[in-house]
Write an enzyme that holds these catalytic residues in place. Structure first.
Site, PDB file in Angstrom:
ATOM      1  CB  SER A  54     -46.538  19.693 -77.985  1.00 15.48           C
ATOM      2  OG  SER A  54     -45.427  19.223 -78.605  1.00 15.48           O
TER       3      SER A  54
ATOM      4  CE  LYS B 133     -43.184  21.316 -80.446  1.00 16.16           C
ATOM      5  NZ  LYS B 133     -43.238  20.093 -80.313  1.00 16.16           N
TER       6      LYS B 133
ATOM      7  CB  SER C 273     -45.279  16.276 -80.128  1.00 15.99           C
ATOM      8  OG  SER C 273     -46.302  16.542 -78.888  1.00 15.99           O
TER       9      SER C 273
HETATM   10  N1  GLN Z   1     -49.038  14.505 -75.803  1.00 17.40           N
HETATM   11  C1  GLN Z   1     -47.918  14.089 -75.317  1.00 17.40           C
HETATM   12  C2  GLN Z   1     -47.455  14.678 -73.932  1.00 17.40           C
HETATM   13  O1  GLN Z   1     -48.613  15.836 -73.805  1.00 17.40           O
HETATM   14  C3  GLN Z   1     -46.777  13.942 -75.987  1.00 17.40           C
HETATM   15  C4  GLN Z   1     -46.019  15.445 -76.205  1.00 17.40           C
HETATM   16  C5  GLN Z   1     -44.875  15.397 -77.035  1.00 17.40           C
HETATM   17  O2  GLN Z   1     -44.620  14.524 -77.651  1.00 17.40           O
HETATM   18  N2  GLN Z   1     -44.135  16.388 -76.878  1.00 17.40           N
HETATM   19  O3  GLN Z   1     -46.853  14.708 -73.164  1.00 17.40           O
END
Ligand code: GLN
Length: 506
Positions: free
Chosen positions: A158, A83, A182
């Site tokens: 994400s 990532k 994420s």
């Molecule tokens: N969807 C969550 C956010 O927008 C989690 C994102 C994540 O785990 N990096 O913060």
């Protein structure tokens, strides 16, 4: 075996099987790497942000030298990709942001170097939401990643690029990060397996920081066994460089799983391998907020767990709904602090024209950050400001503690907590783009365990509306990654959801 027939099915093999072929000398790491590079080159999913075939092939050659010298370690020569929030020397790191366009780190993140030492070959960097903020990969400053099961849909976020690439067999495994879901949510929406370990299990050193008290690295792959192989290499203390990393030795998560596979056809006790395991179902995870197609798949998966000998009990996590406002106060607060370093001086984009220092900061930050990062910086600065700190930030921290306590109460009644990962299957690209709150609400089942710092995973559990994958979430108590992976592995020995693949999308 001739190279042709080997190459035809290499991408259908997971990490464990590829490693076995490499160790047996049936294929070289250079051949495997070239095969996956060819797939990556023609991918149409927007999964990759950076590749460099020369770098990857050089790593593969080095792995082949180790193999030729007789070294046999579980990941030697197997490709993966990272990532793009993990900093890497060999590839640019953008964190999905224009702020870091073309940024080259002088060092590798700890997780990246640990996997490299284990002999894994990096194929490059994977698309993600800007600074890991999002649930659909639509907040990437570059392009959205697409779901290989239906390219008009998001792959989740994400870690959307990681999920899309693994699901489409562009790579056998990837790293992801999970701050509020994420790893688990994109794994669920693309039909792969992912685990977010206990907070602190993997070093955060070299992960571009979003919300430091929540951020955690983990593997995404096709099966629990493959995740176990990666996690064994990624985890472990890194106290000199990340003071929140856990001072607990790395664990071998894979050996027990391999042993379980070997004894699957044994005596009748093996028919109920999970006898004695209590699975808690929080009633708040099974309410009207969850789409019927998702509930159906999750309930059938739980019925399978009962067949394996597990017992289902109802548990109560009464503050589940509050996890959304609590997370969306704490995460932006920490983000606003972490992102203050991007000022156009020390890191990142600098505006071309400005009148003075303040103007340079303003223009550089306005140009460098996208809408969601800007929104979170503003929310975070607001909830931390004098007069609002007690009302929002401190209140959120108190509720965070209560949420963690509720989990501990639930774990007196069960060993593992289970439920859906996402209230719906993957939605259409664009459907929630203009509505940040709709995105936040979709995080309902992943945020509470993140706030508590607990390990959680997503296991492919079937399909819902539009033939889209559905994941089952398993949440464990602190440091119980081995138990989670074991329970997921038993399920995967009895089912084949994790072996299904999207056809014709690559
Ligand atoms: N969807 C969550 C956010 O927008 C989690 C994102 C994540 O785990 N990096 O913060």
């Amino acid at each position: 075996m001739n190279a042709m027939s080997t190459n035809l099915d290499l991408h259908d093999l997971g990490v464990f099987d590829l490693a076995a072929k490499l160790a047996a000398g049936q294929v070289s790491s250079v051949e495997v790497t070239q095969h996956f590079l060819n797939r990556v080159k023609s991918e149409q999913l927007g999964a990759f942000l950076a590749t460099d075939a020369d770098v990857s092939l050089a790593q593969a050659k080095a792995a082949d030298v180790r193999l030729a010298a007789g070294e046999r370690t579980p990941l030697l020569g197997v490709p993966l990709a990272h990532k793009d929030v993990f900093v890497t020397r060999d590839f640019a790191t953008t964190a999905g942001s224009n702020m870091l366009a073309n940024y080259r780190s002088p060092f590798d993140a700890t997780v990246v170097s640990k996997l490299a030492q284990a002999g894994m070959v990096s194929l490059g960097k994977l698309n993600c939401d800007e600074f890991a903020m999002g649930s659909g990969n639509e907040n990437s400053a570059y392009f959205p990643a697409k779901n290989p099961w239906d390219t008009s849909r998001i792959p989740g976020g994400s870690s959307g690029g990681s999920a899309a690439a693994v699901a489409a067999r562009l790579i056998p495994a990837a790293t992801g990060t999970d701050t509020g879901g994420s790893i688990r949510q994109p794994a669920s929406l693309t039909g792969i397996t992912g685990i977010k370990p206990t907070y602190g299990r993997c070093s955060r050193y070299g992960m571009v920081a979003f919300a430091s008290s929540l951020d955690q690295a983990g593997p995404m792959a096709r099966s629990a066994l493959d995740c176990a192989l990666l996690l064994s290499a990624m985890a472990g203390p890194d106290l000199d460089r990340d003071s929140t990393s856990l001072d607990m030795p790395a664990v071998d998560y894979a050996t027990d799983l391999i042993a379980a596979s070997l004894s699957r056809h044994g005596d009748s006790a093996q028919k109920h391998p999970l006898k004695g395991l209590k699975i808690g179902l929080p009633k708040q995870f099974f309410g009207a907020g969850c789409a019927p197609d998702v509930l159906l798949a999750v309930r059938s998966a739980l019925a399978e767990y009962e067949k394996l000998g597990a017992m289902l009990v109802e548990v109560d996590l009464p503050l589940t709904e509050l996890s959304i406002p609590v997370y969306y106060v704490i995460a932006p607060a920490e983000a606003s602090s972490n992102l203050s370093r991007f000022d156009g001086v020390r890191y990142g984009h600098r505006a071309a024209n400005y009148t003075d220092l303040t103007d340079m900061y303003k223009k550089s930050r306005s140009e460098g950050f996208g809408d969601e990062a800007t929104r979170r910086i503003m929310i975070g600065a607001y909830v931390l400001s004098h007069g609002y700190y007690d009302a929002y930030y401190l209140k959120a921290q108190k509720i965070r503690r209560l949420i963690a306590q509720d989990f501990q109460k639930a774990f007196t009644q069960c060993d593992i907590i289970a439920g859906p990962v996402s209230p719906t299957v993957a939605w259409k690209i664009g459907d929630k783009k203009a509505d940040p709150v709709a995105n936040y609400l979709a995080d309902i089942y992943t945020l509470s365990s993140s706030l508590a710092g607990l390990p959680g995973m997503s296991v492919p559990a079937g399909f819902g509306e539009g033939g889209m994958p559905v994941g089952l979430q398993l949440i464990g108590n602190y440091f119980k990654e081995a138990q989670l992976l074991g329970a997921a592995h038993q399920f995967q020995m009895a089912t084949d959801w994790h072996l299904r693949k999207p056809e014709g999308s690559v």
